[in-house]
Motif scaffolding. Sequence first.
Motif, PDB file in Angstrom:
ATOM      1  N   SER A 153      41.955  46.487  35.464  1.00 13.45           N
ATOM      2  CA  SER A 153      41.511  47.653  34.501  1.00 13.45           C
ATOM      3  C   SER A 153      40.652  48.681  35.173  1.00 13.45           C
ATOM      4  N   HIS A 154      40.134  48.836  36.393  1.00 13.33           N
ATOM      5  CA  HIS A 154      39.607  49.860  37.096  1.00 13.33           C
ATOM      6  C   HIS A 154      39.661  49.735  38.471  1.00 13.33           C
ATOM      7  N   LYS A 155      39.862  50.996  39.040  1.00 12.93           N
ATOM      8  CA  LYS A 155      40.069  50.850  40.551  1.00 12.93           C
ATOM      9  C   LYS A 155      38.955  50.387  41.568  1.00 12.93           C
ATOM     10  N   SER A 156      37.643  50.370  40.889  1.00 10.76           N
ATOM     11  CA  SER A 156      36.728  49.778  41.810  1.00 10.76           C
ATOM     12  C   SER A 156      36.418  48.567  41.545  1.00 10.76           C
ATOM     13  N   ILE A 157      37.256  47.710  40.974  1.00  9.15           N
ATOM     14  CA  ILE A 157      36.972  46.252  40.906  1.00  9.15           C
ATOM     15  C   ILE A 157      37.847  45.537  41.988  1.00  9.15           C
ATOM     16  N   ALA A 158      36.873  45.007  43.151  1.00 11.15           N
ATOM     17  CA  ALA A 158      37.729  44.545  44.089  1.00 11.15           C
ATOM     18  C   ALA A 158      38.048  42.979  43.909  1.00 11.15           C
ATOM     19  N   GLU A 159      37.419  42.374  43.348  1.00  9.59           N
ATOM     20  CA  GLU A 159      37.629  40.996  43.073  1.00  9.59           C
ATOM     21  C   GLU A 159      36.901  40.683  41.865  1.00  9.59           C
ATOM     22  N   CYS A 160      37.511  39.314  41.048  1.00 11.25           N
ATOM     23  CA  CYS A 160      36.935  39.015  39.887  1.00 11.25           C
ATOM     24  C   CYS A 160      36.863  37.568  39.835  1.00 11.25           C
ATOM     25  N   ALA A 161      36.238  36.975  39.193  1.00 10.44           N
ATOM     26  CA  ALA A 161      36.206  35.398  38.723  1.00 10.44           C
ATOM     27  C   ALA A 161      35.569  35.200  37.569  1.00 10.44           C
ATOM     28  N   VAL A 162      36.392  34.403  36.858  1.00 11.76           N
ATOM     29  CA  VAL A 162      35.846  33.790  35.498  1.00 11.76           C
ATOM     30  C   VAL A 162      35.420  32.462  35.403  1.00 11.76           C
ATOM     31  N   PHE A 163      34.393  32.185  34.593  1.00 11.40           N
ATOM     32  CA  PHE A 163      34.378  30.836  34.217  1.00 11.40           C
ATOM     33  C   PHE A 163      33.541  30.811  32.841  1.00 11.40           C
ATOM     34  N   THR A 164      33.348  29.444  32.198  1.00 11.56           N
ATOM     35  CA  THR A 164      32.805  29.550  30.967  1.00 11.56           C
ATOM     36  C   THR A 164      31.381  28.801  31.196  1.00 11.56           C
ATOM     37  N   TRP A 165      30.358  29.052  30.179  1.00 15.88           N
ATOM     38  CA  TRP A 165      29.250  28.674  30.055  1.00 15.88           C
ATOM     39  C   TRP A 165      28.735  28.683  28.812  1.00 15.88           C
ATOM     40  N   THR A 166      28.452  27.511  28.244  1.00 17.52           N
ATOM     41  CA  THR A 166      28.231  27.236  26.716  1.00 17.52           C
ATOM     42  C   THR A 166      29.390  28.005  25.859  1.00 17.52           C
ATOM     43  N   ASN A 167      30.441  27.720  26.075  1.00 15.66           N
ATOM     44  CA  ASN A 167      31.749  28.249  25.773  1.00 15.66           C
ATOM     45  C   ASN A 167      31.493  29.840  25.443  1.00 15.66           C
ATOM     46  N   LEU A 168      30.860  30.505  26.287  1.00 13.58           N
ATOM     47  CA  LEU A 168      30.904  31.879  26.459  1.00 13.58           C
ATOM     48  C   LEU A 168      31.770  32.234  27.622  1.00 13.58           C
ATOM     49  N   LEU A 169      32.702  33.158  27.580  1.00 11.94           N
ATOM     50  CA  LEU A 169      33.295  33.424  28.958  1.00 11.94           C
ATOM     51  C   LEU A 169      32.419  34.283  29.773  1.00 11.94           C
ATOM     52  N   VAL A 170      32.327  34.120  30.889  1.00 14.18           N
ATOM     53  CA  VAL A 170      31.523  34.968  31.925  1.00 14.18           C
ATOM     54  C   VAL A 170      32.511  35.631  33.023  1.00 14.18           C
ATOM     55  N   VAL A 171      32.185  36.609  32.927  1.00 15.85           N
ATOM     56  CA  VAL A 171      33.397  37.689  33.988  1.00 15.85           C
ATOM     57  C   VAL A 171      32.440  38.233  35.090  1.00 15.85           C
ATOM     58  N   VAL A 172      32.849  37.740  36.218  1.00 15.20           N
ATOM     59  CA  VAL A 172      32.101  38.442  37.450  1.00 15.20           C
ATOM     60  C   VAL A 172      33.169  39.081  38.189  1.00 15.20           C
ATOM     61  N   VAL A 173      32.634  40.431  38.105  1.00 15.05           N
ATOM     62  CA  VAL A 173      33.485  41.584  39.006  1.00 15.05           C
ATOM     63  C   VAL A 173      32.555  41.786  40.321  1.00 15.05           C
ATOM     64  N   GLU A 174      33.373  42.089  41.215  1.00 13.81           N
ATOM     65  CA  GLU A 174      32.844  42.740  42.601  1.00 13.81           C
ATOM     66  C   GLU A 174      33.099  44.200  42.490  1.00 13.81           C
ATOM     67  N   LEU A 175      32.146  45.173  42.653  1.00 14.26           N
ATOM     68  CA  LEU A 175      32.205  46.374  42.474  1.00 14.26           C
ATOM     69  C   LEU A 175      32.311  47.149  43.918  1.00 14.26           C
ATOM     70  N   GLU A 176      33.833  47.787  44.347  1.00 10.06           N
ATOM     71  CA  GLU A 176      33.759  48.510  45.328  1.00 10.06           C
ATOM     72  C   GLU A 176      33.475  49.740  45.005  1.00 10.06           C
ATOM     73  N   GLY A 177      32.277  50.167  45.026  1.00 11.47           N
ATOM     74  CA  GLY A 177      32.285  51.643  44.780  1.00 11.47           C
ATOM     75  C   GLY A 177      30.681  51.790  44.685  1.00 11.47           C
ATOM     76  N   SER A 178      30.353  53.144  43.878  1.00  9.96           N
ATOM     77  CA  SER A 178      28.763  53.255  43.949  1.00  9.96           C
ATOM     78  C   SER A 178      28.203  52.515  42.640  1.00  9.96           C
ATOM     79  N   GLU A 179      27.045  52.233  42.906  1.00  8.55           N
ATOM     80  CA  GLU A 179      26.421  51.348  41.874  1.00  8.55           C
ATOM     81  C   GLU A 179      26.434  52.015  40.557  1.00  8.55           C
TER      82      GLU A 179
END
Length: 1536
Positions: free
Chosen positions: A1446-1472
């Motif tokens: 979805s975006h050129k600055s996303i280097a890596e991504c991992a997902v998991f669930t927590w209390t039935n909510l989907l949590v998406v963690v993305v590594e940003l390879e770019g400026s904050e």
Amino acid sequence: MAERSSTGLLMMMLDPSPAIAMTLPAEVREKLAELELELSEGDITQKGYEKKRGKLLAPYIPQIQGVDPSLQIEHRIQTSSQVAPPGSKQNKPRVANSRDECFRSDLHTEAVQAALAKYKERKMPMPSKRRSVLVQSSVEACTPPDTSSASEDEGSLRRQGRIASSSPYQAHPSVEHWFNRVIQGSSTSSSASSTSSHPGGRPHHATNTTSASAATVLADLMAHTQLGVPVNSRVSSKIQQLLNTLKRPKRPPLREFFVDDFEELLDVQHPDPNQPKPEGGEMRPLNGDPLGVVTNWPPSLLASLQRWGTTQPKSPCLTALDNAGKPIYTLTYGKLWTQSQKLAYTLLNKLSTRNEPLLRPGDRVALVFPNNDPVMFMVAFYACLLAELVPVPIEVPLTRKDAGSQQVGFLLGSCGVTLALTTDACQKGLPKAQTGEVVTFKGWPRLLWFVTDGKHVAKPPKDWHPPIRDACNEIAYIEYKTSKEGSTMGITVSHSAMLAHCHALTQACGYTEGEIITNVLDFKRDAGLWHGVLTSVMNRMHVISIPYSLMKVNPLSWIQKVHTYKARVAVVKSRDMHWSLLAQRDQRDISLSSLRMLIVADGANPWSISSCDAFLNVFQARGLRPEVICPCASSSEAMTVAIRRPPEMGVPPPGKAVLSMSGLSYGVIRVDTEEKLSVLTVQDVGQVMPGALVCVIRLEGTPYLCRTDEVGEICVSSSSTGISYYGLPGMTKNVFETIPVTSSGAPISDRPFTRTSLLGFIGPDNLVFVVGKMDGLMVVSGRRHNADDVVATALAVEPMKFVYRGRIAVFSLSVLHDERIVVVAEQRPDASEEDSFQWMSRVLQAIDSIHQVGVYCLALVPANTLPKAPLGGIHISETKQRFLEGALHPCNVLMCPHTCVTNLPKPRQKQPGTEVGPASMIVGNLVAGKRIAQACGRDVSQLEDNDQFLYMQDVLQWRAQATPDHPLFLLLNAKGTVANTASCVQLHKRAERVAVALMERGRLNTGDHVALVYPPGVDLIATFYGCLYAGCVPVTVRPPHPQNLTTTLPTVKMIVEVSKSVCILTTQAIMKLLKSKEAAAAVDIKTWPLILDTDDLPRKRIPQIYKPPTPEMLAYLDFSVSTTGILAGVKMSHAATSALCRSVKLQCELYPSRQIAICLDPYCGLGFALWCLCSVYSGHQSILVPPLELETNPSLWLSAVSQFKVRVTFCSYSVMEMCTKALGSQTEALRLRSVNLSCVRTCMVVAEERPRITLTQSFSKIFKDLGLSSRAVSTTFGCRVNVAICLQGTSGPDPTTVYLDMRALRHDRVRLVERGSPHSLPLTESGKILPGVKVIIANTETKGPLGDSHLGEIWVSSPHNATGYYTVYGEEALHADHFSTRLSFGDTQTVWARTGYLGFLRRTELTDASGERHDALYVVGSLDETLELRGMRYHPIDIETSVIRSHKSIAECAVFTWTNLLVVVVELEGSEQEALDLVALVTNVVLEEHYLIVGVVVVVDPGVIPINSRGEKQRMHLRDGFLADQLDPIYVAYNM
């Protein structure tokens, strides 16, 4: 401008009424205005301002009954809609305040405040940014006073409209007061005066119900979130439902829950049966007055120019002003005529290329003139007409990256423009290339720039006269227009249409010869061009042109010029009226009595009404007559559509309509209904233009006429509209050649109509009303909303404090088959995080309440960062483009997908008790009509070497005697040189020394467990065989990382403890590390077992090598951490070890003459077997490349493969990824170093996951240049119960790829589709099944066999299956069936091991070595990893793949669930600053492709997502880190 309110009386309750405002003494009004200004410029604090204002107003305000006067003043002060004089309000004009004008409505503010008062303030979790803690402020801090207006009962605010008339000052202070307090961050809640002043005087008991229900809702939410953290405290019923459905997944029987057709799968929005429907009769087309016949009307506009230029040469035509408002030049008609003739002559005769004239009649020419130089523009425009060239006026491009500049370039290119005319000053200001020429702007054609100033223009000879022809249908000029999507179109206007339009305007406005007109608009297009450049010349009028730059400095300039020149007509926008209100206190002695017509060019904007009213309110005292305000409606395509006539024409009085917002959203006109809060007040835009026929048609589909009470698109048929979009015949037909039809389908006229893109209706007295534009139309779930209306609502929520007034963009984007509303605003630099967040959450509530529509995303960006339109204002399409590209860089984002997305597929439900019995299912080898999904590798029982079972220690001993000097291992270091080697005899001798040390120094007994903690190398292999020689059980353990002991050492300790090792063998260096001070900080170093270093062992021979009594004895333990974070050790017997080596030998055709290269970690699984076992068993030479060395030298492995001409090589995904990333651009350099990979027949990736097809394909593609065969790369598959199930090997058919429907996969179904189908997922076979291995696919729940191409758990039966888990806590009972399980029906004899992986078997058309049809095994993913959401099964990797795309600055991504909510963690390879861009993009893509709403988006630095040695993501470690707040995220967004 809207006046949404309870019939306009709400305003009076909380403010001094306009009547009072007008009776305030002038000096008080002036002081108030000065205060406003001080506040807006930050010279005074809010508190100081309120105090002073209160003092000023106190004497003039009648007291509200029963309320303390001091309190009363405070409420007045705090509402954001003060009426001092309504004019003196709001901040001084700011540079970009382009859309301010429209959104001023005190009543609207009141309506919004009242609507907000209905909400209990719901506390949402604030997003957390780095360097700030996650703010979860207490719920009490924001509890509103218990007023019954928060509940929906009868006596609440919405009834006030009816009651208030009798007691206009009976206010409802507490709510108002409380809202303002909340915004100012005060946490006290004033419930003392909760109901005393309520108009109905409701009793107290009615007030507690809502707070009680709020408490239950909150308790309910807490119940759904373990850990007691409110996941989302805006618990609307929809989120509640979402949490509930996630809690209890149910699954209906198969045929019901999965439908292939998408529309049936998504929840289709059914129209509300109670929605209002149009009831009126069909409208009749409306004719304007006939065009009058004028005797001396010129045959063309140029004829008029010639006439005035020759007969009245001294008559003034245009006066230009400088930025101080001083006239700098007055162009006379004589000058205009002679100068445009000169330029026309020059253009036609003096410009040539290669002796050919550059321009021919009919060519298009760009006019690039700044807004402060109308004179040069007018000369150039008429010169082009005289030369029969077609002018294309455009904005001056300031930089190469102007908003929309590329699209303008596209227009110029499609018009074939080669020449641009400009002024000397402007040309000097354009960006230049090195050569000194004007740069070519992005997307623009190559242009020749010609300066039209005097010295470049030649005088025509006496006998040259430009042709003055009668007006014809040739193109006169092209006006540009930007569409909703941002594309720029050119609208062509013919000479005859130009003339007819001037004629119609002259008649409608009653223009007379020599009149003076003040023009504030852009003279290059639209009303500014029509009135100020074309019609003015037709009537020899004198135009005073006010540049935008002057308006910014002095907003009153146009009024001063009307006064100075006694102008009869002024052409303005509502913005200009609004700006002048802010500044009018400086002027005492101006009079507007000369005006007979004040044309409001954007009167079609529903919000212009309040600017008109407020302006009149203030300037009536200065001679402005109410009836001279003339709003008009126009569009680029149809030009002027309707205009209110000046008073002298004896027309019906102007009209106002108060319409229900909710009715409008269904396209129906309903006059002010019960729900007083959401109404829209619109003013008429007068009568239809002379000579025009107007009708209103349906927006979609066939252009049927609307009914009389229905809103549609206004269409015009007349001789004065544009004729086409240049070069776009398809769109032209749609817009300029519409044929409206009656309900019976009969065309209403033989003339084509032009669509105006204005939405409206014809009201009483044949007045035209406009309620919005097609460009601002957002259709959400079948209801229409107008972007401008939403902006006004957002601004009514305390706008001044947090965002800039004119800097809000509202647009919609299509996500998951519906439009979603996005609001973007510029935040003031001084607004704090919490305040802004507070403001955002209230904007959401206000829009929800007034428009009954949810906002999908609300973003705040830093001041001055939104793309600007040429004359101020926001470039909406460019803003939307940046939002979608992730280039907006917001500083605050609030996403609310839970409330807006109501069309998700229904959650799947599992039916209880539908277990299938054996009888109904199985017949012979078929399951439910399909071949049973089972397959096996080569049969090993018939092979001749079957009878001799071999212990590994015997094999090594035998090789040391038979071929002592045969090299078995070569270890390479980072430089690529051989660091260590071992021949058969060397290895044997080293192993002997280790065995002796174990017996003598360690005093170990047979069967004791020994941990081997070594870096990858020959020592590890030697000590492994040493343990076997001594009868001990080796456990290989990855050594701790010296730089990262805190995380790596505990794993070492855990394996040593869990494996019950009594001794650790290692090197001296690691031994020191294990006992160091740093190690003591991470683990308890006193509890290590005996540690022996094997660096300098004495040369001793072992008396005899241990011989296990049976092959079922334990040979070694294999420990590995799974991706779900579980440490699992499996037991490998001698029999299984030998069988494993034999299978690999057969599959890869390994013999002593072969060389293979291994770049794997040697600690577990197949990596360990290949590194330590296979060479000894098969006798081939292994070139060992430790993966860690690739970090310093990425080309090490491939160089080794090339140097040793290796045919078979093994690696891991992390190695492949490293090579792809680090060497992708260096293939040329590698070729020069003569790296050649054409020798490789098979390169196998050792993995325990679904094949990573994109990675293997890009690897093949990159190294194809170095001779790597496209067929070489393949994958293997193993797991804990069997480390090698599939492995491509050297013979057999190539791996096949199939495409699966991802939607079916979520329902545990395999549905094969064609490549490139939507929602298709490519899946590659995981290599060939190894000899001796049998595989079957079983149903995870019923444990019955499944048919071909059905998804189920992969079960395996093979001589090299592990014999069980080795765990310390005796949990074997739980996992016993992993290793010995039987089918519930069918073949119930065979013992299988469950792999824990989902997959399917499919018989292909290929034949394998035995001549049988080949069965391919496809691995979909680990069962432990899958996410159960909405009753469906998701594989994290699928969601992650979408997110990374979805975006050129996303280097890596991992997902998991927590209390039935989907949590998406993305590594940003770019400026904050890009961090917040990702939130919306991630949410969009997951919704669009997976029908899931993301609950939390966490943006982290690269390298935060933990990855194991095989390159697999450790999602559970990540989850633990997230919950323990150890990730140090850049940003955490909680989607509401």
